[in-house]
Scaffold this motif. Sequence first.
Motif, PDB file in Angstrom:
ATOM      1  N   LEU A  16     -67.813 -30.990 -25.508  1.00  0.00           N
ATOM      2  CA  LEU A  16     -68.127 -32.004 -25.030  1.00  0.00           C
ATOM      3  C   LEU A  16     -68.456 -33.434 -25.660  1.00  0.00           C
ATOM      4  O   LEU A  16     -68.751 -34.451 -25.455  1.00  0.00           O
ATOM      5  CB  LEU A  16     -69.905 -31.880 -24.427  1.00  0.00           C
ATOM      6  CG  LEU A  16     -70.070 -30.379 -23.584  1.00  0.00           C
ATOM      7  CD1 LEU A  16     -71.355 -30.763 -22.829  1.00  0.00           C
ATOM      8  CD2 LEU A  16     -68.992 -30.220 -22.632  1.00  0.00           C
ATOM      9  N   GLY A  17     -68.009 -33.471 -27.086  1.00  0.00           N
ATOM     10  CA  GLY A  17     -68.122 -34.400 -27.788  1.00  0.00           C
ATOM     11  C   GLY A  17     -69.540 -34.622 -28.382  1.00  0.00           C
ATOM     12  O   GLY A  17     -69.945 -35.758 -28.366  1.00  0.00           O
ATOM     13  N   VAL A 152     -58.313 -39.221 -27.377  1.00  0.00           N
ATOM     14  CA  VAL A 152     -58.693 -37.756 -27.876  1.00  0.00           C
ATOM     15  C   VAL A 152     -57.432 -37.207 -28.622  1.00  0.00           C
ATOM     16  O   VAL A 152     -57.646 -36.669 -29.611  1.00  0.00           O
ATOM     17  CB  VAL A 152     -59.084 -36.880 -26.658  1.00  0.00           C
ATOM     18  CG1 VAL A 152     -59.184 -35.622 -27.277  1.00  0.00           C
ATOM     19  CG2 VAL A 152     -60.495 -37.545 -26.085  1.00  0.00           C
ATOM     20  N   GLN A 376     -70.435 -37.140 -16.158  1.00  0.00           N
ATOM     21  CA  GLN A 376     -70.688 -35.709 -16.748  1.00  0.00           C
ATOM     22  C   GLN A 376     -71.349 -34.877 -15.831  1.00  0.00           C
ATOM     23  O   GLN A 376     -70.938 -33.701 -15.470  1.00  0.00           O
ATOM     24  CB  GLN A 376     -71.227 -35.882 -17.992  1.00  0.00           C
ATOM     25  CG  GLN A 376     -71.488 -34.533 -18.434  1.00  0.00           C
ATOM     26  CD  GLN A 376     -72.355 -34.579 -19.785  1.00  0.00           C
ATOM     27  OE1 GLN A 376     -73.050 -35.549 -19.944  1.00  0.00           O
ATOM     28  NE2 GLN A 376     -71.966 -33.565 -20.793  1.00  0.00           N
ATOM     29  N   TYR A 530     -62.109 -33.980 -18.147  1.00  0.00           N
ATOM     30  CA  TYR A 530     -63.336 -33.838 -18.868  1.00  0.00           C
ATOM     31  C   TYR A 530     -63.191 -34.735 -20.074  1.00  0.00           C
ATOM     32  O   TYR A 530     -64.322 -35.328 -20.516  1.00  0.00           O
ATOM     33  CB  TYR A 530     -64.090 -32.386 -18.843  1.00  0.00           C
ATOM     34  CG  TYR A 530     -65.605 -32.403 -19.173  1.00  0.00           C
ATOM     35  CD1 TYR A 530     -66.247 -32.310 -17.943  1.00  0.00           C
ATOM     36  CD2 TYR A 530     -66.077 -32.612 -20.398  1.00  0.00           C
ATOM     37  CE1 TYR A 530     -67.680 -32.091 -18.358  1.00  0.00           C
ATOM     38  CE2 TYR A 530     -67.455 -32.359 -20.696  1.00  0.00           C
ATOM     39  CZ  TYR A 530     -68.197 -32.255 -19.550  1.00  0.00           C
ATOM     40  OH  TYR A 530     -69.535 -32.252 -19.820  1.00  0.00           O
ATOM     41  N   GLU A 531     -62.141 -34.255 -20.901  1.00  0.00           N
ATOM     42  CA  GLU A 531     -61.977 -34.914 -22.109  1.00  0.00           C
ATOM     43  C   GLU A 531     -61.761 -36.410 -21.845  1.00  0.00           C
ATOM     44  O   GLU A 531     -62.335 -37.329 -22.460  1.00  0.00           O
ATOM     45  CB  GLU A 531     -60.845 -34.358 -23.097  1.00  0.00           C
ATOM     46  CG  GLU A 531     -61.129 -33.124 -23.560  1.00  0.00           C
ATOM     47  CD  GLU A 531     -59.743 -32.599 -24.046  1.00  0.00           C
ATOM     48  OE1 GLU A 531     -60.030 -31.494 -24.905  1.00  0.00           O
ATOM     49  OE2 GLU A 531     -58.664 -32.861 -24.262  1.00  0.00           O
ATOM     50  N   SER A 535     -65.671 -36.696 -22.662  1.00  0.00           N
ATOM     51  CA  SER A 535     -65.815 -36.523 -24.168  1.00  0.00           C
ATOM     52  C   SER A 535     -65.435 -38.126 -24.760  1.00  0.00           C
ATOM     53  O   SER A 535     -66.023 -38.234 -25.855  1.00  0.00           O
ATOM     54  CB  SER A 535     -64.784 -35.440 -24.796  1.00  0.00           C
ATOM     55  OG  SER A 535     -65.147 -34.235 -23.791  1.00  0.00           O
ATOM     56  N   SER A 539     -67.984 -40.355 -27.110  1.00  0.00           N
ATOM     57  CA  SER A 539     -67.694 -40.561 -28.373  1.00  0.00           C
ATOM     58  C   SER A 539     -67.502 -42.081 -28.812  1.00  0.00           C
ATOM     59  O   SER A 539     -68.196 -42.505 -29.443  1.00  0.00           O
ATOM     60  CB  SER A 539     -66.249 -40.006 -28.741  1.00  0.00           C
ATOM     61  OG  SER A 539     -66.247 -38.514 -28.615  1.00  0.00           O
TER      62      SER A 539
END
Lengths: 698, 698
Positions: A16-17, A152, A376, A530-531, A535, A539
């Motif tokens: 999830l970062g 990412v 999220q 999701y990334e 994530s 970040s």
Amino acid sequence: MSLRRTISFSASLAVLGMAAAMVSVPTTSARAEEGMWTFDNFPIQAVNTAYGTRLDQKWLDSVRESAVRLQGCSASFVSGEGLILTNHHCVVSCIQDLSSAENDYVKNGWVTANREEEKTCPGQTAEVLTEIVDVTDRVLGAGAGLEGGAFVRARSSEIEKIQKEACGDDTKRTCQVISFYRGGQYKLYKFKKYDDVRLVFAPEFQAAFFGGDPDNFNFPRYALDAAFLRAYEDGKPVTSPVHLKWNADAPKEGDPVFVAGNPGTTQRLLTVSQLAQLRDQQLPVTLIQSSELRGRLGEYATTSEEARRVTVDPLFGLENSFKVFYGQVGALTDPAFFGKKVAEEAELRERVAADPALVERIGNPWADMDAVVATQRRLYLPYRQLEAAAGQRSSLYSYARSIVRASKERAKAADQRRAGYSDADIAAMGRRLSTEVPIANDVERIALSFWLTKTREYLTADHPQVKALIGAENPEELATRLVEGTRLADPAFRAQALAMTPEQIAASDDALLKFVLANDDAAQAVRAQYEAEVSAPSSRAAEKIAQARFAVYGTNLYPDATFSLRLSYGSVKGWTEGDKTITPFTNIGGLYERQTGASPYDASERFMAARDRVNNDAVYNFVSTNDIIGGNSGSPVINAKGEVIGAAFDGNIHSLGGSFGYDGELNRTVTVSTSAITEALRTVYNQPHLLRELGVRR
Amino acid sequence: MSLRRTISFSASLAVLGMAAAMVSVPTTSARAEEGMWTFDNFPIQAVNTAYGTRLDQKWLDSVRESAVRLQGCSASFVSGEGLILTNHHCVVSCIQDLSSAENDYVKNGWVTANREEEKTCPGQTAEVLTEIVDVTDRVLGAGAGLEGGAFVRARSSEIEKIQKEACGDDTKRTCQVISFYRGGQYKLYKFKKYDDVRLVFAPEFQAAFFGGDPDNFNFPRYALDAAFLRAYEDGKPVTSPVHLKWNADAPKEGDPVFVAGNPGTTQRLLTVSQLAQLRDQQLPVTLIQSSELRGRLGEYATTSEEARRVTVDPLFGLENSFKVFYGQVGALTDPAFFGKKVAEEAELRERVAADPALVERIGNPWADMDAVVATQRRLYLPYRQLEAAAGQRSSLYSYARSIVRASKERAKAADQRRAGYSDADIAAMGRRLSTEVPIANDVERIALSFWLTKTREYLTADHPQVKALIGAENPEELATRLVEGTRLADPAFRAQALAMTPEQIAASDDALLKFVLANDDAAQAVRAQYEAEVSAPSSRAAEKIAQARFAVYGTNLYPDATFSLRLSYGSVKGWTEGDKTITPFTNIGGLYERQTGASPYDASERFMAARDRVNNDAVYNFVSTNDIIGGNSGSPVINAKGEVIGAAFDGNIHSLGGSFGYDGELNRTVTVSTSAITEALRTVYNQPHLLRELGVRR
């Protein structure tokens, strides 16, 4: 028991970062003992001043070179011939792997008479940190100007490149880029790696885990949670001239003590919105699901002696991580604790708002984060069920997914592959897959059926991906068919399957491989979304908040835990709660007073047999104020002279809030003392050769 | 499925003084359909105006006299000969009680050819509300000037006195003082009571609960969740001239519909601090523990056909209440939902603060409540484990506790006894205890061992009462010894034991009775502390908040649910979420499209056999906007003419937040239509005599 890294959840956090490093909260109430310091930024002068010690760079280097990282745990060299001290609970999987229905070494202990009897722990590695290199600029530069999935991928790809440049395909070394200060720094950690690690000594489960789950995270304790491994190279014990000297004398109350190890994850600087998501969604769902699985496995364990045996390790992991997460929720639902986090964030935001140049530079990353967290909350359940927790710890599922994903990535050009699927990575995967590991089919079936059932429950039967997964079967029948229809329990087949193309897998008759392949595109799509939507933007926001903290509070801070080598300082000290004062030591005699003969308060047979001979006054376990967390299990506890005086194995119940903040009044590390280990080797287990190797005179 | 009253939790809430009635939140956003109205305060004019109906007092009286209260459920008379319509899931315990290893009527259905085959449901009663009397002044007067335990006892004693004066020892009537508006009103509800209630018809579990737990609380649905009972007196069916006329035609979209039944508990006016305690502590612990027990029973169910059979009912209850509580937590952890509760409280407090006379009269009850909740957070776990949830639904434990407490109370003078232990109460208890009910020893053992294990886990092994409970045994051994060492499975022994003195129990050889007796003083002390420090002061604060609400918003409000007869109005209507629109009806043909043959999506054998004959277009289940909650299960759904057109059996997933607030956009009641029941009786089950009794022409 508790300090093994809680793999499934922290792994999911990492994805999830959210496991990225975060800086501490430097409030005036922060205790002197707070902090999990990196070896390149240890506050040596402050410690020497506060404790009257004389630590120097040589002391630090020697501790660093003696410290060993295991999978999910910590350890240390304690002889010149590769002998490694860690916790029993860090090697229980290995002991279980070496056991069979006929020889249950978990129950009976693993006691060797000589080195020929030392057996390799399947898949176990031991790593020693040799060098730290700052690579912050390269990593940050790679993601500049990018967003979402592209961000990412660019970061991952640069990190992989740095690692590859440093280690190449050398299987004797590990090169790992680790994030610190929540993306404020990236460092390349280089390790010497040993991949033949053998089991030397482990007490009976009942001696190591006396008091079981009820005593876990509680104190007073009476647990011989210690074991010895040995690193081998080319079939011979390695030479380890730099190691910690064994000191069999227990410390005194107030003595300064140091813990060197690999705390897994702390989250002391998540935003309030992130903490609320953990409190409201992620932790509760994890607790609820793991409780039901615990019930399933616990009841299955009652059906036969063999069922009991094969469920020891999974139950142990579930119960331990349950308490960790329960304690974390306890902290986050404590109005005072959560209120403090709210106040800290408000203070930082206020100070940022008072600095227009800073606002100009970073914008409002808290608002950004709030928006990410709203996304999220929406994406979490499908992401969890279809990807992050898919297979629910089934080993066979995990093999199948590795093989399927490797087959798909191998078809791509090297620079198009996902991180972790270079040719070298796939080769390493092949070595792991071809290692013999016992598989308990019933446990596999329970895990898979549970995962499928919960996925349907949480996403509903009308979710397209649930329909695709389960089809016209029911979860129990499907799980049974998958487990019975796969050859992945056979290491030779696993190695062979790793060479298959997706087309060959699709055409094969392996039910589980085909099942995973059929659902893999959808699972990866969920991951990608999701990334990109959680994530990556979290970040970015976290990095800006880190910049804000550096700007407001300066840079002399420790980073959040990231399963990288840290040093914590503190002193031997009990604590007070309500009208109770808990003294810092237990002694061996207390074990005999606490035991009732009924599990889990039945002392081991060997301990009962030695009752009249053993030194009842020897210190058994002790507590200290060191700031540690899961992943620190097995960490050497070291005195000011650099000698090992114990192995950290637990925290008290109050330490569980340590994920989010350290409270020096209550947080305590629990250690099994070298004095107890020495007495046990001498009087209970009769191990003169090990005592000799440790330099103990009888 | 879901609307059966969630006994264990709401019972525990009631004990906490939190199930007392609360008034609604009259915000401008409140939908017209909101409210569970008492029959003496139904907004008949407003409804007639809004829906174009012509309801009158006669309509109301007829509905009230037709409505039946079952234990934890609702129902209605639908013929002149005592025939009662309710849900299958309201009688599944009875079906299980009438079943044996040889004859599994849960699986096969209960189909009678004539009245001789109708069998008494053990312990089942049916109650019809005959009169409502206001007793507010007497109850409030009794507690005036008292605090803590004395307050609780004075109130209880006055309530008991009122009930006794009204009903005496008449076992054919029930007199119950019920709290409304959170202590704003107390009313005596008088019921005609039937205690010989026989099972007439129940479909197979697989027809009633098609789609099982995954479809529970979801829609579209295809469940024949209906059953028929019959009330008997003196061995003959009762005469019930006032009953609901059976209308086998399904309603149209938009038709006004009414639900008459007994919603169990809503908590729409808890303070924010009370809601936070539910969100942070009570609901999570309940979810976590019930999940583990669910896992235990679920795995045990796989061990044999008989194990599967005896776990159907307990698993069903656990899974259903799990979803209820999970949905409740979902609402409370939804930032928007919780934010609305915070805003509503702030508004009320602001308006109170603007009225100095009101402040003078009530003080600051929110601050009082916050202090009580802080105490509650500290006392909750011991209270839960040692008293409120003691025995974890073990029937044997529950018998033992009743017998032990009766023996202790009987030794006291009548006016010194705890509520519920008058001579008449103990006599009634004797009748219940001497009823034959099958006991599954393994389920009992699992429940007791689970309770003991969790009590140790949550209170720690060092808690004095945990030591007293478990001693030198372990929970599994102890539970086995208690279950094997008691004769309480024998109704004759239970009746006999009820006559024993505490000394006789202590001297007996019944392990469970002795165990419960030995720990009962401690358990009652925990209860007394909780009542004095939590229940009583929270009742006082809640009463003052109720006064504030009446003062600010007026008195034309509905009270919170208290498992007393209510009438809800609404209309047949689907709903929209995201880009999906859910239409309000399913039809029988949809069942055959949804079924896969794999449990729980396997249609029953009889339904499969009737596939070619059945009318696929008949409406099966439908949804409407009525505001209902657990306890409403089995409630007649009534058209404007006062005819029954279905039995409410569930809510959609959004209805679960209904405990704390009603959202007319999303909350929906799910009903099995009389059209489907009629078609099933005709074509699937061939029940011409029942159809005749219902007045249906073939």
